[in-house]
Design a protein around this motif. Structure first.
Motif, PDB file in Angstrom:
ATOM      1  N   ALA A  43       0.847  -1.195   0.000  1.00 39.59           N
ATOM      2  CA  ALA A  43       0.000   0.000   0.000  1.00 39.59           C
ATOM      3  C   ALA A  43       0.882   1.244   0.000  1.00 39.59           C
ATOM      4  CB  ALA A  43      -0.903   0.004   1.215  1.00 39.59           C
ATOM      5  N   VAL A  44       0.434   2.261  -0.736  1.00 32.00           N
ATOM      6  CA  VAL A  44       1.157   3.528  -0.817  1.00 32.00           C
ATOM      7  C   VAL A  44       0.157   4.648  -0.542  1.00 32.00           C
ATOM      8  CG1 VAL A  44       2.488   5.051  -2.314  1.00 32.00           C
ATOM      9  CG2 VAL A  44       2.712   2.594  -2.556  1.00 32.00           C
ATOM     10  N   ARG A  45       0.574   5.619   0.251  1.00 32.69           N
ATOM     11  CA  ARG A  45      -0.279   6.774   0.518  1.00 32.69           C
ATOM     12  C   ARG A  45       0.394   8.019  -0.048  1.00 32.69           C
ATOM     13  NH1 ARG A  45      -4.364   5.716   4.205  1.00 32.69           N
ATOM     14  NH2 ARG A  45      -4.088   3.803   5.368  1.00 32.69           N
ATOM     15  N   PHE A  46      -0.400   8.875  -0.700  1.00 33.02           N
ATOM     16  CA  PHE A  46       0.109  10.092  -1.306  1.00 33.02           C
ATOM     17  C   PHE A  46      -0.607  11.304  -0.716  1.00 33.02           C
ATOM     18  CE2 PHE A  46       0.696   7.241  -5.148  1.00 33.02           C
ATOM     19  CZ  PHE A  46       2.074   7.185  -5.045  1.00 33.02           C
ATOM     20  N   THR A  47       0.088  12.435  -0.738  1.00 30.65           N
ATOM     21  CA  THR A  47      -0.581  13.703  -0.453  1.00 30.65           C
ATOM     22  C   THR A  47      -1.380  14.086  -1.690  1.00 30.65           C
ATOM     23  OG1 THR A  47       1.252  15.033  -1.277  1.00 30.65           O
ATOM     24  CG2 THR A  47       1.314  14.448   1.062  1.00 30.65           C
ATOM     25  N   ALA A  48      -2.152  15.157  -1.589  1.00 32.45           N
ATOM     26  CA  ALA A  48      -2.964  15.576  -2.745  1.00 32.45           C
ATOM     27  C   ALA A  48      -2.079  15.926  -3.937  1.00 32.45           C
ATOM     28  CB  ALA A  48      -3.838  16.768  -2.363  1.00 32.45           C
ATOM     29  N   GLU A  49      -0.984  16.662  -3.677  1.00 29.49           N
ATOM     30  CA  GLU A  49      -0.081  17.050  -4.771  1.00 29.49           C
ATOM     31  C   GLU A  49       0.611  15.827  -5.363  1.00 29.49           C
ATOM     32  OE1 GLU A  49       0.304  18.448  -1.637  1.00 29.49           O
ATOM     33  OE2 GLU A  49      -0.881  20.241  -2.047  1.00 29.49           O
ATOM     34  N   GLU A  50       1.051  14.908  -4.497  1.00 25.50           N
ATOM     35  CA  GLU A  50       1.720  13.695  -4.984  1.00 25.50           C
ATOM     36  C   GLU A  50       0.761  12.842  -5.805  1.00 25.50           C
ATOM     37  OE1 GLU A  50       4.946  12.984  -1.359  1.00 25.50           O
ATOM     38  OE2 GLU A  50       2.963  12.051  -1.271  1.00 25.50           O
ATOM     39  N   ASN A  51      -0.506  12.794  -5.377  1.00 27.68           N
ATOM     40  CA  ASN A  51      -1.492  12.000  -6.104  1.00 27.68           C
ATOM     41  C   ASN A  51      -1.737  12.571  -7.499  1.00 27.68           C
ATOM     42  OD1 ASN A  51      -3.334   9.825  -6.310  1.00 27.68           O
ATOM     43  ND2 ASN A  51      -5.010  11.279  -6.028  1.00 27.68           N
ATOM     44  N   LEU A  55      -1.007  10.454 -10.820  1.00 23.50           N
ATOM     45  CA  LEU A  55      -2.025  10.198 -11.842  1.00 23.50           C
ATOM     46  C   LEU A  55      -1.597  10.732 -13.206  1.00 23.50           C
ATOM     47  CD1 LEU A  55      -5.267  10.876  -9.791  1.00 23.50           C
ATOM     48  CD2 LEU A  55      -4.323   8.674 -10.503  1.00 23.50           C
ATOM     49  N   THR A  56      -0.909  11.865 -13.212  1.00 22.90           N
ATOM     50  CA  THR A  56      -0.414  12.412 -14.474  1.00 22.90           C
ATOM     51  C   THR A  56       0.611  11.461 -15.096  1.00 22.90           C
ATOM     52  OG1 THR A  56      -0.719  14.636 -13.617  1.00 22.90           O
ATOM     53  CG2 THR A  56       0.701  14.407 -15.542  1.00 22.90           C
ATOM     54  N   LEU A  57       1.541  10.973 -14.279  1.00 26.98           N
ATOM     55  CA  LEU A  57       2.539  10.025 -14.785  1.00 26.98           C
ATOM     56  C   LEU A  57       1.874   8.732 -15.249  1.00 26.98           C
ATOM     57  CD1 LEU A  57       5.353  10.481 -12.112  1.00 26.98           C
ATOM     58  CD2 LEU A  57       5.406  11.224 -14.488  1.00 26.98           C
ATOM     59  N   PHE A  58       0.866   8.285 -14.501  1.00 25.00           N
ATOM     60  CA  PHE A  58       0.158   7.057 -14.871  1.00 25.00           C
ATOM     61  C   PHE A  58      -0.529   7.207 -16.224  1.00 25.00           C
ATOM     62  CE2 PHE A  58      -4.088   4.969 -14.695  1.00 25.00           C
ATOM     63  CZ  PHE A  58      -3.658   3.691 -14.987  1.00 25.00           C
ATOM     64  N   GLU A  59      -1.194   8.352 -16.433  1.00 24.97           N
ATOM     65  CA  GLU A  59      -1.885   8.569 -17.708  1.00 24.97           C
ATOM     66  C   GLU A  59      -0.903   8.618 -18.868  1.00 24.97           C
ATOM     67  OE1 GLU A  59      -4.188  12.085 -17.188  1.00 24.97           O
ATOM     68  OE2 GLU A  59      -5.578  11.130 -15.788  1.00 24.97           O
ATOM     69  N   ARG A  60       0.259   9.222 -18.653  1.00 27.95           N
ATOM     70  CA  ARG A  60       1.267   9.299 -19.711  1.00 27.95           C
ATOM     71  C   ARG A  60       1.873   7.938 -20.032  1.00 27.95           C
ATOM     72  NH1 ARG A  60       4.781  14.446 -17.678  1.00 27.95           N
ATOM     73  NH2 ARG A  60       3.155  16.005 -17.889  1.00 27.95           N
ATOM     74  N   SER A  61       1.866   7.040 -19.051  1.00 27.83           N
ATOM     75  CA  SER A  61       2.544   5.749 -19.233  1.00 27.83           C
ATOM     76  C   SER A  61       1.806   4.826 -20.194  1.00 27.83           C
ATOM     77  CB  SER A  61       2.699   5.043 -17.880  1.00 27.83           C
ATOM     78  OG  SER A  61       1.444   4.550 -17.427  1.00 27.83           O
TER      79      SER A  61
END
Length: 163
Positions: A43-51, A55-61
């Motif tokens: 499990a990984v937890r992100f702050t709002a900015e990290e999330n 998500l941006t990196l995920f969409e680009r991948s």
């Protein structure tokens, strides 16, 4: 008038039998089983900015799932493991201070030369300076070797610690 009643009984789940795999190795029903099933979870937890960044990196991948994206990044992207050794760091700091001390010796050397030339004849001053000159040459060689070793240690330190 007699009515016919039927009683439906449900069998408890613990008494039901699961279909056994036939000797041929093929199951008759259900989705085919994976050869290497993924059973471990992280499990990984992100702050709002990290999330947002994630998500941006995920969409680009272009990956199908976020877990596939994370697994690819963690397992296939080269990364440095940072290991901090305080004793090595302290040693490098002490070694790095030696050139400053050598510069201070050079300053003292210049002061001694001025004093000798002011208070003695030129020949006598040069005769007195000869042993000091030889010691200074040895000190300069040692200083050069020390600088080389400091550079090697700093390179090792940077590779290991990510400085």
């Amino acid at each position: 008038m007699k009515t016919k009643t039927t009683i439906k009984t449900m069998t408890p789940l613990k008494y039901t039998t699961t279909p056994q795999t036939p000797p041929s190795g093929k199951r008759k029903v259900g989705r085919p089983r994976k050869a290497n099933k993924k059973i471990h979870r992280v499990a990984v937890r992100f702050t709002a900015e990290e999330n947002i960044r994630f998500l941006t990196l995920f969409e680009r991948s272009g990956k199908k799932s976020r877990s596939e994206f994370l697994a690819d990044k963690v397992l296939n992207t080269p990364m440095k493991i940072i290991r901090y050794d305080k004793t090595l760091h302290d040693f490098i700091v002490k070694l790095s201070s030696i050139p400053a001390q050598v510069r201070a010796i050079g300053n003292n050397y210049n002061q001694v030369m001025e004093y000798l030339f002011q208070h003695f004849e030129r020949k006598k001053a040069l005769r007195l300076l000869y042993p000091l000159e030889q010691a200074t040459i040895e000190l300069a060689k040692a200083n050069y070797e020390l600088k080389q070793q400091i550079q090697q240690l700093l390179q090792y330190d940077c590779e290991d610690y990510g400085r």
